[in-house]
Design a protein around this motif. Sequence first.
Motif, mmCIF file in Angstrom:
data_model
loop_
_atom_site.group_PDB
_atom_site.id
_atom_site.type_symbol
_atom_site.label_atom_id
_atom_site.label_comp_id
_atom_site.label_asym_id
_atom_site.label_seq_id
_atom_site.Cartn_x
_atom_site.Cartn_y
_atom_site.Cartn_z
ATOM 1 N N ALA A 167 1.018 -1.043 0.012
ATOM 2 C CA ALA A 167 0.062 0.097 -0.301
ATOM 3 C C ALA A 167 0.852 0.966 -0.133
ATOM 4 O O ALA A 167 -0.098 2.266 -0.598
ATOM 5 C CB ALA A 167 -0.933 0.340 1.289
ATOM 6 N N GLN A 168 2.192 1.520 0.573
ATOM 7 C CA GLN A 168 2.427 2.780 0.680
ATOM 8 C C GLN A 168 4.385 2.301 0.605
ATOM 9 O O GLN A 168 5.064 3.517 0.540
ATOM 10 C CB GLN A 168 3.285 3.235 2.251
ATOM 11 N N LEU A 169 4.776 1.712 0.610
ATOM 12 C CA LEU A 169 6.069 1.469 -0.030
ATOM 13 C C LEU A 169 6.137 0.015 -1.631
ATOM 14 O O LEU A 169 6.056 -0.907 -1.915
ATOM 15 C CB LEU A 169 7.101 0.515 0.897
ATOM 16 N N ILE A 170 7.480 0.929 -2.308
ATOM 17 C CA ILE A 170 7.385 -0.197 -2.789
ATOM 18 C C ILE A 170 8.277 -2.145 -2.438
ATOM 19 O O ILE A 170 9.043 -1.755 -1.611
ATOM 20 C CB ILE A 170 9.063 0.658 -3.761
ATOM 21 N N PRO A 171 7.488 -2.647 -3.087
ATOM 22 C CA PRO A 171 7.976 -3.908 -2.910
ATOM 23 C C PRO A 171 10.252 -3.999 -2.554
ATOM 24 O O PRO A 171 10.405 -3.805 -3.490
ATOM 25 C CB PRO A 171 7.719 -5.123 -3.692
ATOM 26 N N GLY A 172 10.313 -4.905 -1.846
ATOM 27 C CA GLY A 172 11.857 -5.210 -1.509
ATOM 28 C C GLY A 172 12.382 -5.285 -2.483
ATOM 29 O O GLY A 172 13.434 -5.589 -3.436
ATOM 30 N N LEU A 173 11.613 -6.764 -3.908
ATOM 31 C CA LEU A 173 12.686 -6.960 -5.177
ATOM 32 C C LEU A 173 12.251 -6.324 -6.176
ATOM 33 O O LEU A 173 13.245 -6.419 -7.293
ATOM 34 C CB LEU A 173 11.348 -7.709 -5.491
ATOM 35 N N LEU A 174 12.209 -4.481 -6.124
ATOM 36 C CA LEU A 174 11.602 -4.253 -6.931
ATOM 37 C C LEU A 174 12.580 -2.363 -6.791
ATOM 38 O O LEU A 174 12.337 -1.864 -6.890
ATOM 39 C CB LEU A 174 10.545 -3.500 -7.168
ATOM 40 N N GLN A 175 13.195 -2.166 -5.513
ATOM 41 C CA GLN A 175 13.282 -1.205 -4.621
ATOM 42 C C GLN A 175 15.174 -1.145 -5.565
ATOM 43 O O GLN A 175 15.924 -1.769 -5.755
ATOM 44 C CB GLN A 175 13.782 -1.065 -3.527
ATOM 45 N N THR A 176 15.275 0.191 -5.777
ATOM 46 C CA THR A 176 16.409 0.513 -5.776
ATOM 47 C C THR A 176 17.659 0.700 -4.537
ATOM 48 O O THR A 176 17.124 0.565 -3.984
ATOM 49 C CB THR A 176 16.770 2.015 -6.173
ATOM 50 N N GLU A 177 18.673 0.493 -4.900
ATOM 51 C CA GLU A 177 19.807 0.473 -3.500
ATOM 52 C C GLU A 177 19.117 2.023 -2.402
ATOM 53 O O GLU A 177 19.513 1.586 -1.938
ATOM 54 C CB GLU A 177 21.018 0.371 -3.959
ATOM 55 N N ARG A 178 19.847 2.710 -2.909
ATOM 56 C CA ARG A 178 19.517 4.148 -2.643
ATOM 57 C C ARG A 178 17.743 4.327 -2.100
ATOM 58 O O ARG A 178 17.272 4.737 -1.088
ATOM 59 C CB ARG A 178 19.490 5.208 -3.035
ATOM 60 N N TYR A 179 16.801 3.495 -3.097
ATOM 61 C CA TYR A 179 15.429 3.963 -1.674
ATOM 62 C C TYR A 179 15.484 2.685 -0.521
ATOM 63 O O TYR A 179 14.850 2.387 0.480
ATOM 64 C CB TYR A 179 14.310 3.088 -2.900
ATOM 65 N N SER A 180 15.966 1.664 -1.021
ATOM 66 C CA SER A 180 16.108 0.541 0.031
ATOM 67 C C SER A 180 17.094 0.957 1.135
ATOM 68 O O SER A 180 17.074 1.448 2.115
ATOM 69 C CB SER A 180 16.980 -0.946 -0.517
ATOM 70 N N ALA A 181 18.132 1.939 1.162
ATOM 71 C CA ALA A 181 19.291 2.252 2.083
ATOM 72 C C ALA A 181 17.788 3.170 3.034
ATOM 73 O O ALA A 181 18.113 3.603 4.049
ATOM 74 C CB ALA A 181 19.789 2.790 1.696
ATOM 75 N N ALA A 182 17.138 4.781 2.174
ATOM 76 C CA ALA A 182 16.681 5.407 2.847
ATOM 77 C C ALA A 182 15.550 4.316 3.876
ATOM 78 O O ALA A 182 15.424 4.753 4.869
ATOM 79 C CB ALA A 182 15.801 6.238 2.169
ATOM 80 N N ILE A 183 14.769 2.854 3.045
ATOM 81 C CA ILE A 183 13.686 2.983 4.276
ATOM 82 C C ILE A 183 14.319 2.321 5.535
ATOM 83 O O ILE A 183 13.703 1.763 6.811
ATOM 84 C CB ILE A 183 13.856 1.364 3.299
ATOM 85 N N ALA A 184 15.982 1.572 5.013
ATOM 86 C CA ALA A 184 16.509 1.074 6.451
ATOM 87 C C ALA A 184 16.829 2.263 6.989
ATOM 88 O O ALA A 184 17.240 1.606 9.146
ATOM 89 C CB ALA A 184 17.968 0.472 5.738
ATOM 90 N N GLU A 185 17.774 3.212 6.743
ATOM 91 C CA GLU A 185 17.880 4.608 7.509
ATOM 92 C C GLU A 185 16.387 5.009 9.010
ATOM 93 O O GLU A 185 16.981 4.985 9.674
ATOM 94 C CB GLU A 185 18.205 5.452 7.112
ATOM 95 N N ALA A 186 15.573 4.466 8.111
ATOM 96 C CA ALA A 186 14.458 4.853 9.186
ATOM 97 C C ALA A 186 13.547 4.262 9.807
ATOM 98 O O ALA A 186 13.148 4.541 11.075
ATOM 99 C CB ALA A 186 13.486 5.715 8.237
ATOM 100 N N SER A 187 13.778 3.027 9.337
ATOM 101 C CA SER A 187 13.197 2.231 10.136
ATOM 102 C C SER A 187 13.885 0.993 10.697
ATOM 103 O O SER A 187 13.149 0.831 12.230
ATOM 104 C CB SER A 187 12.323 0.837 8.780
ATOM 105 N N LEU A 188 15.531 0.857 10.839
ATOM 106 C CA LEU A 188 16.064 -0.195 11.922
ATOM 107 C C LEU A 188 17.007 1.256 12.780
ATOM 108 O O LEU A 188 18.390 1.499 12.828
ATOM 109 C CB LEU A 188 17.430 -0.279 10.757
ATOM 110 N N VAL A 189 15.795 1.635 13.088
ATOM 111 C CA VAL A 189 16.436 2.842 14.749
ATOM 112 C C VAL A 189 17.111 2.275 15.478
ATOM 113 O O VAL A 189 17.834 3.359 15.970
ATOM 114 C CB VAL A 189 14.851 3.527 15.372
ATOM 115 N N LYS A 190 17.783 1.059 16.001
ATOM 116 C CA LYS A 190 18.086 0.007 16.668
ATOM 117 C C LYS A 190 19.959 0.139 16.233
ATOM 118 O O LYS A 190 20.514 -0.768 17.006
ATOM 119 C CB LYS A 190 17.164 -0.906 17.814
ATOM 120 N N GLU A 191 19.707 -0.696 14.884
ATOM 121 C CA GLU A 191 20.974 -1.307 14.592
ATOM 122 C C GLU A 191 21.894 -0.214 14.648
ATOM 123 O O GLU A 191 21.747 1.195 14.091
ATOM 124 C CB GLU A 191 20.369 -1.882 13.170
ATOM 125 N N SER A 192 23.208 -0.679 14.197
ATOM 126 C CA SER A 192 24.030 0.391 13.681
ATOM 127 C C SER A 192 24.178 0.715 11.829
ATOM 128 O O SER A 192 23.475 -0.307 11.177
ATOM 129 C CB SER A 192 25.877 -0.539 13.950
#
Length: 284
Positions: free
Chosen positions: A115-140
């Motif tokens: 509904a709100q995000l591009i599926p992982g199999l279709l993501q660019t590397e930069r889009y995926s990195a932005a998702i990780a930056e926003a959602s993986l708040v406890k990870e290094s």
Amino acid sequence: MIEVPTVRRRLLGAELRRLRDKAGLTLEDAARILECDRSKISRIETGHRGMRPKELRELLSEYGVDEARRHALAELARQANKRGWWQDYEDILAEPYQDFISLEASAASIWAYEAQLIPGLLQTERYSAAIAEASLVKESKEQRERFVAVRMARQRVLNQGEPSLAFWAILGEAALRQRVGGIDVMREQLHRLVELSSDLPNVNLQVLPFDVGAHAANAGTFVLLTFPEPTDLGIVYLDSLTGGMYLEEPRDVNRHRLVYEHLRASALPTQASIKLIEKVAREL
């Protein structure tokens, strides 16, 4: 090392139980075939233990399963005991997500609704990195980079040769307009969607526009995976913050299959979807 994939074992076990019932045999009958305890058959059918190829062949033969189906189920059992590349990322991947990647790697078809995000199999590397930056708040930072590496590696299933995975994605219009990573990242991502739809014949893409209003999947996003014929097996994956969950009962899988068919009918056709994606990219 975790026991992987538990989901695939449960899927195989459920099918063995169904085939045993269809053959009119009891747990005791199956135990006599393998010359083992009844409890072993029960644990196999619930996915709590694997089985040797010879044992599987013996059971399927006694159950009257044809050769093509025996081969498909043997491959499913082989995959259940196979170590995958994703296990090198156990430090950042929850166990259900590892299961999902293992199933994705051998699926015959994947139907995804987002509904709100591009599926992982279709993501660019930069889009995926932005998702990780926003959602993986406890990870290094290193863990977030490894997460992105996993997502990029997953995409190999889209062009891994014959038979190709049949991937169908239905995106809510919000997924096109949510500016993940900023304008440049989003424009690159939208162009990537157009390229994949044009370049890969096994990738089908539709957009569910805002003006559709209420639709069959208002309850949320999901992924439906089916496996090579003639097993007729399917599974539904529901993502969550804690790693996701699976729906394995045939009635649940069939309900989501019906919902997806309704989504296909409500969404824009492929060419109209591509035109909308290009329009949104121009408007950024």
